[in-house]
Design a protein around this motif. Structure first.
Motif, PDB file in Angstrom:
ATOM      1  N   PRO A 492      -6.521 -12.723   9.059  1.00  0.00           N
ATOM      2  CA  PRO A 492      -5.560 -13.020  10.228  1.00  0.00           C
ATOM      3  C   PRO A 492      -5.434 -14.603  10.477  1.00  0.00           C
ATOM      4  O   PRO A 492      -5.883 -15.248  11.105  1.00  0.00           O
ATOM      5  N   THR A 534       3.765 -18.638  10.722  1.00  0.00           N
ATOM      6  CA  THR A 534       3.651 -17.486  11.290  1.00  0.00           C
ATOM      7  C   THR A 534       2.106 -16.769  11.039  1.00  0.00           C
ATOM      8  O   THR A 534       1.691 -16.750   9.893  1.00  0.00           O
ATOM      9  N   LEU A 535       1.452 -16.530  12.169  1.00  0.00           N
ATOM     10  CA  LEU A 535       0.350 -15.605  12.181  1.00  0.00           C
ATOM     11  C   LEU A 535       0.575 -14.390  11.796  1.00  0.00           C
ATOM     12  O   LEU A 535       1.297 -13.534  12.265  1.00  0.00           O
ATOM     13  N   GLY A 543       1.655 -12.601  16.710  1.00  0.00           N
ATOM     14  CA  GLY A 543       1.227 -12.309  15.311  1.00  0.00           C
ATOM     15  C   GLY A 543       2.445 -11.394  14.829  1.00  0.00           C
ATOM     16  O   GLY A 543       2.855 -10.559  15.560  1.00  0.00           O
TER      17      GLY A 543
END
Length: 648
Positions: A492, A534-535, A543
């Motif tokens: 993540p 970008t997550l 996300g």
């Protein structure tokens, strides 16, 4: 784990009503179907500290609580000595304040009982002022101790958690294979999680002990018989509190399995990952019934405990009331007999109330500390165990190998009688692409672990040039390894970190985009809202998620970005489309001259690109050679597996 079927009557009734709207539109054959059987009763008999409170005697609790306090004190001392000292000093000053207040009340009462109230008040005001000042000081010390505890608690929790996580990451992989390791790890994790409350619980418990000791000391100094009077007033409440705490814990213990499984199921019922399957396969009705049944079981057992809890509380309160009356009668008798002044008797009443409140804290937080202490001991025992199993093999610094040689290397997992890899002698050379092939359980993954230094052989040697990996610094070995495992991490983190993970940051993103281009991820990354920033975690606000094949491409990019001397890919393209798979293997061939490349795959058409194919069977090298040679060899295992693949 035992399983017992229970009717689940309440759950079935609730679900029937809930599902009425759905069943109305279902064909008659389905609406007539009986309700599903209730889910089985779950009881994790192997769970550590099961029925701990029920099985513990008062002596066990008395012995365990000081141990838990000592362990908490050591944790507190290790993370913030200043706050730990502040709490201890404030606790002692609070206890002294209680003693001073009671002594001042004892001095003030005789003076207030004179015939002239003004004269009595004039004589008593210094003692009354001292009592008020002592009470204010005690309250201030409690507030200061609470402030220090709030500063200490998160530090203890972080220190406990960081230590546990760090040791897990540094432990030899063999530690994970030790019997019972996961159970001990889970118990230790519970201890680490409960560390967040340890300092606060210990503060409240020790404060109760100090307040009780202060009241007892003052009463004993006023009259020796008052200590007995104090016991008469608090013992019934104490015993009632212990029994009530056991009832609470019994409910907790009997419902923990249902609550744990219900919690796991709740995540599955509400996550987007399974939303398609749940709806398309019409699972909602049964799963709602299942979840409702678990809720009803937990609720039912908590309601069952309400009646005995009420009876015990009423009995303890009644007995405490009788003993309190007895205390007052005893005090009245002593006063009438001239053995005690009215002022001292009044002080005894005040002290008994103080002692009662302190005892309530002791009972409540003593039981909490007892249970916390069990898991805290697990935590410390596990930390010692894992610390002895951390990777510490030697100090030799490994260099990028020109060749890797296994000399009679074998590996047997703990608690296993048969070796996963039998003694193997094998050489891998730089510039060569080697494919490991074999059926499930043939030893491919274990062999990969040995040649990359993730584990050392139980017998024989693995050499990088002339360096025995058993004597080399493990971190120096892994600096030259790039691994794409079967189960790669969907970290993540931002897309950038998912590629550079474990490598020093460099100015500019040219190398990152180059690695992404090699695996065909450039277009997908540029289409993300923030591209490399970008997550990649859909469960977090803002996300985004990748497909399974894209995650595999990203894992390959991560390994290629490292530019390792030893590149190992274990089923790297199992979720990719044909175009992505072709691109990965084409890139492997292009990169091959500068490294040792090892590929494990069940897609045998991809094996053609390898310079050498090594076929494993039950932990041994059954055959090796080029793909075409082995296919053409009579009774070749590779030929057999390839023929089966072509027939599908």
């Amino acid at each position: 784990m035992t399983r017992r079927l229970t009717p689940g009557k309440q759950a079935a009734t609730g679900t029937a009503a809930d599902g009425a709207a759905e069943t109305a539109s279902v064909p008659a054959a389905r609406t007539a179907a009986p309700l599903p059987a209730a889910p089985p009763e779950l009881d994790y008999n192997g769970r550590k500290h099961r029925r701990a409170m029920d099985d513990a005697t008062l002596w066990d609790m008395a012995r365990r609580i000081p141990m838990a306090l000592g362990q908490t004190a050591r944790l507190a001392w290790s993370v913030d000595r200043r706050m730990a000292i502040t709490i201890v000093v404030c606790q002692l000053l609070s206890g002294i304040g209680t003693a001073v207040m009671l002594s001042a009340v004892a001095r003030a009462l005789p003076q207030l009982m004179v015939s002239d109230p003004r004269e009595g008040l004039a004589q008593a005001w210094p003692a009354l002022a001292a009592a008020v000042l002592a009470m204010a000081t005690g309250a201030a010390m409690w507030i200061l101790a609470d402030w220090a505890t709030r500063r200490l608690n998160p530090k203890i929790a972080s220190a406990a958690d960081l230590t546990l996580v760090d040791l897990h990451m540094r432990a030899e992989l063999a530690a994970y294979d030790a019997e019972g390791f996961s159970d001990r790890s889970q118990a230790a994790e519970i201890g680490a999680l409960r560390a967040v409350d340890l300092a606060d619980d210990a503060k409240t418990l020790t404060n109760g002990l100090i307040q009780l000791a202060s009241a007892a000391t003052v009463l004993t100094s006023l009259h020796p018989l008052l200590l007995g009077v104090l016991l008469l007033s608090v013992v019934p409440r104490g015993l009632g509190g212990v029994i009530a705490a056991r009832i609470d814990y019994r409910v907790h213990d009997r419902t923990i399995s249902a609550r744990n499984v219900r919690g796991m199921m709740r995540w599955w019922l509400t996550t987007a990952d399974l939303a398609d399957e749940l709806r398309a396969n019409t699972m909602r009705g049964y799963l709602h019934f299942w979840y409702r049944t678990m809720c009803d079981r937990v609720e039912g057992r908590e309601l069952e405990a309400a009646r005995p809890y009420l009876l015990i509380t009423l009995f303890a309160a009644s007995l405490g009331g009788l003993f309190t009356l007895g205390m007052w009668a005893s005090l009245a008798g002593l006063v009438l007999a001239g053995a005690m002044s009215t002022a001292i008797a009044g002080t005894a009443v005040v002290a008994s109330q103080t002692a009662g409140r302190a005892l309530n804290s002791i009972i409540r937080y003593g039981t909490v500390m007892f249970h916390h202490g069990l898991y805290l001991s697990d935590y410390h025992e596990f930390i010692d165990e894992v610390r002895s199993m951390t990777t510490a093999r030697g100090t030799t610094q490994a260099k990028p190998p020109q060749r890797i040689r296994l000399e009679g290397a074998s590996y047997t997992y703990p608690s296993k009688d048969t070796a996963a890899v039998q003694p193997i002698t094998l050489t891998l050379n730089r510039g060569e692409v080697v494919a490991f092939v074999g059926e499930n359980g043939a030893g491919k993954s274990t062999l990969i672990r040995m040649l990359t230094g993730l584990t050392v052989p139980t017998d024989g040697k693995v050499l990088w040039d002339d360096t025995d990996l058993a004597t080399a610094c493990a971190e120096s070995v892994w600096r030259h390894v790039g691994l794409v495992p079967q189960k790669n991490g969907h970290w993540p983190l931002a897309a950038r970190e998912n590629i550079t993970l474990g490598q020093p940051c460099e100015p500019g993103d040219e190398r990152i985009w180059d690695a992404a281009d090699r695996v065909g991820m450039t277009t997908a990354l540029r289409e993300l809202p923030d591209q490399l920033d970008t997550l990649l975690a859909r469960s977090v606000w803002g996300g985004h998620e990748l497909s399974g094949g894209q995650w595999q491409r990203l894992a390959c990019a991560r390994a290629m970005y490292r530019e390792p001397a030893v590149l190992v890919l274990d089923e790297p393209t199992s979720e990719m489309d044909a175009r992505g798979e072709h691109q990965i293997f084409r890139e492997l061939r292009a990169m091959a001259p500068d490294r040792i490349t090892v590929v494990v795959t069940h897609r045998l058409d991809n094996v053609r690109m390898a310079d050498r194919v090594i076929v494993l069977d039950q932990g041994t090298v059954r055959e090796q050679g080029s793909f075409d040679e082995l296919i053409a060899t009579e009774r070749s295992l590779l030929g057999e597996l390839y023929a089966l693949a072509q027939d599908r």
